[in-house]
Design an enzyme around this catalytic site. Sequence first.
Site, PDB file in Angstrom:
ATOM      1  N   HIS A 135      22.924   1.020 -19.520  1.00 48.40           N
ATOM      2  CA  HIS A 135      21.970   1.504 -18.517  1.00 48.40           C
ATOM      3  C   HIS A 135      22.160   0.767 -17.187  1.00 48.40           C
ATOM      4  CE1 HIS A 135      19.128   3.413 -21.724  1.00 48.40           C
ATOM      5  NE2 HIS A 135      20.174   4.156 -21.453  1.00 48.40           N
TER       6      HIS A 135
ATOM      7  N   HIS B 149      14.532  11.505 -22.466  1.00 49.04           N
ATOM      8  CA  HIS B 149      14.492  11.259 -23.912  1.00 49.04           C
ATOM      9  C   HIS B 149      13.238  11.979 -24.384  1.00 49.04           C
ATOM     10  CE1 HIS B 149      16.946   7.406 -23.005  1.00 49.04           C
ATOM     11  NE2 HIS B 149      17.711   8.469 -23.126  1.00 49.04           N
TER      12      HIS B 149
ATOM     13  N   GLU C 245      28.988  13.257 -21.966  1.00 42.59           N
ATOM     14  CA  GLU C 245      27.667  13.741 -22.389  1.00 42.59           C
ATOM     15  C   GLU C 245      27.427  15.147 -21.858  1.00 42.59           C
ATOM     16  OE1 GLU C 245      24.327  11.445 -20.881  1.00 42.59           O
ATOM     17  OE2 GLU C 245      23.031  12.263 -22.448  1.00 42.59           O
TER      18      GLU C 245
ATOM     19  N   ARG D  67      32.036   7.478 -21.736  1.00 47.01           N
ATOM     20  CA  ARG D  67      31.017   8.318 -22.402  1.00 47.01           C
ATOM     21  C   ARG D  67      31.197   9.728 -21.853  1.00 47.01           C
ATOM     22  NH1 ARG D  67      26.906   5.396 -21.672  1.00 47.01           N
ATOM     23  NH2 ARG D  67      25.803   6.263 -19.890  1.00 47.01           N
TER      24      ARG D  67
ATOM     25  N   ASP E 149      26.512   8.725 -15.164  1.00 48.19           N
ATOM     26  CA  ASP E 149      25.499   9.366 -16.016  1.00 48.19           C
ATOM     27  C   ASP E 149      24.369   9.753 -15.074  1.00 48.19           C
ATOM     28  OD1 ASP E 149      23.479  10.045 -17.796  1.00 48.19           O
ATOM     29  OD2 ASP E 149      23.860   8.371 -19.159  1.00 48.19           O
TER      30      ASP E 149
ATOM     31  N   GLU F  92      26.533  12.824 -26.829  1.00 47.18           N
ATOM     32  CA  GLU F  92      27.066  11.809 -25.921  1.00 47.18           C
ATOM     33  C   GLU F  92      27.753  10.642 -26.624  1.00 47.18           C
ATOM     34  OE1 GLU F  92      23.886   9.461 -24.003  1.00 47.18           O
ATOM     35  OE2 GLU F  92      22.479  10.927 -24.797  1.00 47.18           O
TER      36      GLU F  92
ATOM     37  N   HIS G  81      25.250   3.121 -29.410  1.00 44.95           N
ATOM     38  CA  HIS G  81      24.049   3.934 -29.189  1.00 44.95           C
ATOM     39  C   HIS G  81      24.116   5.192 -30.033  1.00 44.95           C
ATOM     40  CE1 HIS G  81      26.353   6.677 -26.620  1.00 44.95           C
ATOM     41  NE2 HIS G  81      26.796   5.631 -25.929  1.00 44.95           N
TER      42      HIS G  81
ATOM     43  N   TYR H 174      32.945   1.662 -25.755  1.00 47.20           N
ATOM     44  CA  TYR H 174      32.792   0.618 -24.741  1.00 47.20           C
ATOM     45  C   TYR H 174      33.572  -0.593 -25.239  1.00 47.20           C
ATOM     46  CZ  TYR H 174      29.148   4.007 -24.045  1.00 47.20           C
ATOM     47  OH  TYR H 174      28.478   5.199 -23.899  1.00 47.20           O
TER      48      TYR H 174
ATOM     49  N   ASP I  30       0.818  -1.221   0.000  1.00 52.73           N
ATOM     50  CA  ASP I  30       0.000   0.000   0.000  1.00 52.73           C
ATOM     51  C   ASP I  30       0.850   1.269   0.000  1.00 52.73           C
ATOM     52  OD1 ASP I  30       1.005  -0.300   2.489  1.00 52.73           O
ATOM     53  OD2 ASP I  30      -0.864   0.089   3.564  1.00 52.73           O
TER      54      ASP I  30
ATOM     55  N   ASP J 191      21.038  15.857 -18.255  1.00 54.14           N
ATOM     56  CA  ASP J 191      21.508  14.514 -18.603  1.00 54.14           C
ATOM     57  C   ASP J 191      23.005  14.585 -18.910  1.00 54.14           C
ATOM     58  OD1 ASP J 191      21.800  11.917 -19.477  1.00 54.14           O
ATOM     59  OD2 ASP J 191      20.586  12.146 -21.286  1.00 54.14           O
TER      60      ASP J 191
ATOM     61  N   HIS K  86      20.017  13.025 -28.190  1.00 50.65           N
ATOM     62  CA  HIS K  86      18.555  12.994 -28.235  1.00 50.65           C
ATOM     63  C   HIS K  86      18.026  14.319 -27.720  1.00 50.65           C
ATOM     64  CE1 HIS K  86      18.771  12.300 -23.849  1.00 50.65           C
ATOM     65  NE2 HIS K  86      19.734  11.434 -24.126  1.00 50.65           N
TER      66      HIS K  86
HETATM   67  N1  GLY Z   1      20.848   8.917 -19.344  1.00 52.10           N
HETATM   68  C1  GLY Z   1      20.304   8.299 -20.482  1.00 52.10           C
HETATM   69  C2  GLY Z   1      20.899   8.810 -21.701  1.00 52.10           C
HETATM   70  O1  GLY Z   1      22.000   9.331 -21.667  1.00 52.10           O
HETATM   71  O2  GLY Z   1      20.344   8.775 -22.756  1.00 52.10           O
HETATM   72 MN    MN Z   2      21.413  11.105 -22.855  1.00 55.65          MN
HETATM   73 MN    MN Z   3      22.802  10.223 -19.983  1.00 53.50          MN
END
Ligand code: GLY
Ligand code: MN
Ligand code: MN
Length: 436
Positions: free
Chosen positions: A242, A360, A406, A404, A259, A383, A349, A387, A37, A270, A353
């Site tokens: 992720h 996103h 970003e 990465r 991230d 970004e 990737h 890897y 609950d 982000d 975005h």
């Molecule tokens: N944090 C998710 C991305 O970088 O798209």
């Molecule tokens: Mn991102």
């Molecule tokens: Mn990110």
Amino acid sequence: MITLKQYRQRQSRLLAQLPQNSVCVIPGADLLTRSRDTEFGFRQHSDFWYLTGFNEPQAWLLLSNHPRFDGDYRALVCLPRDPDMEIWHGRRVGPELAVSEWGYDEAYSSESLIEVLTDWLDDHDNVYFPQGEYAQADDAVFEALSNLRSRPKQCRAPSAIVDCRPLIHNMRLLKSADEIAVMRTAADISARAHCRAMKFARPGCYEYQLEAEIHHEFAMAGARYPAYGTIVGGGENACILHYTENQDTVADGSLILIDAGAEYNGYAADITRTFPVNGKFSPAQAKLYQLVLDAQLLAIEHLVPGATLPDVTNKVVKMLTTGLCELGLLNESVDSALENKRWRRFFMHGLGHYLGLDVHDVGEYSQHGHPKPLEAGMVITVEPGLYIPNEPDVAAEFRGTGIRIEDNLVITSTGNDVITAGVPKTIEDIEALMEQ
Ligand code: GLY
Ligand code: MN
Ligand code: MN
């Protein structure tokens, strides 16, 4: 801050795009059970938030341009005032204040949702509605439509159900000056949190400890929730795109990929940074890192009005592929590696975005079959990453390394503005900050 007046202007802009005699009914989010609950902290649906700034569950926004109203007509359906419920679960605005304080023409209790929807849908040609978003909302609208159809002499059901989301998402894609100001705050808070994590990091620390440093910095600045699950990956964990377990210790000599972005007033930041847990990049780490950074700087140079994400991605891929060949991670000519898309093994990737109320964010990436060019007012991420899997055919010095970098960019009329520049990203600047 976004003012009530601005929310009303957004409603008017949406209504102005609808054909005469249309009604638009938009449900907000409901609470989600976390266990038995208890519920997750409430997060309003981004479209609903964008149009109303109203932060309670089970609310609906109703808009109409029916000739029976003199101009735009707006109503809010919301939870009724209830002293007992409010003692347990918190304050409610209630329909009365929704009219007197929030400026709606009418407001109704969510307890009479079906009757209200039946009334509102009557005698319109089109109902604009985000069908399929919430099963319960679909049921409510269908029940209202069937009520109207069962009384053909008294009522007339709209003949068309049209998805309202493309119109709203188009509006959300281009940010106003006020939205950009809020996003700058989200970016600043997030940048400070990343700096704090860099300063805190030391060999043997737990990934979740870095996460806690970041979340504390967010919350102390009024951003109680992260915009998405914070990723803190040490060593090989950085290769899981992720990764959110954040449970391991980080061994001396490893890189850490973080991230993380704050959600402020609904808007996301982000940011990703990758740095050595002991404060010093090894020569192999530095080579790979510099390649990703060069690719990111190249992308930033080209992410300007008129450019498209696929075009800039091609430039980045070319640079990364050339570097991977030079480092011996790809053992063929650059041309053939590009032709055979060998880079995909290490960069799987997208380059970036849209960013906004959703991490996103909404908005079309193509129009009329072509990539959509960037425009002033868009906010995007950039970004690139590499890897390198822990596999035997890879040189030992690079195995299990994930990098990465970003940043968040506002596209301006003359270029772009990097709003996350508050966290260092050159090797020199990172090492200097970590030495403090
Ligand atoms: N944090 C998710 C991305 O970088 O798209
Ligand atoms: Mn991102
Ligand atoms: Mn990110």
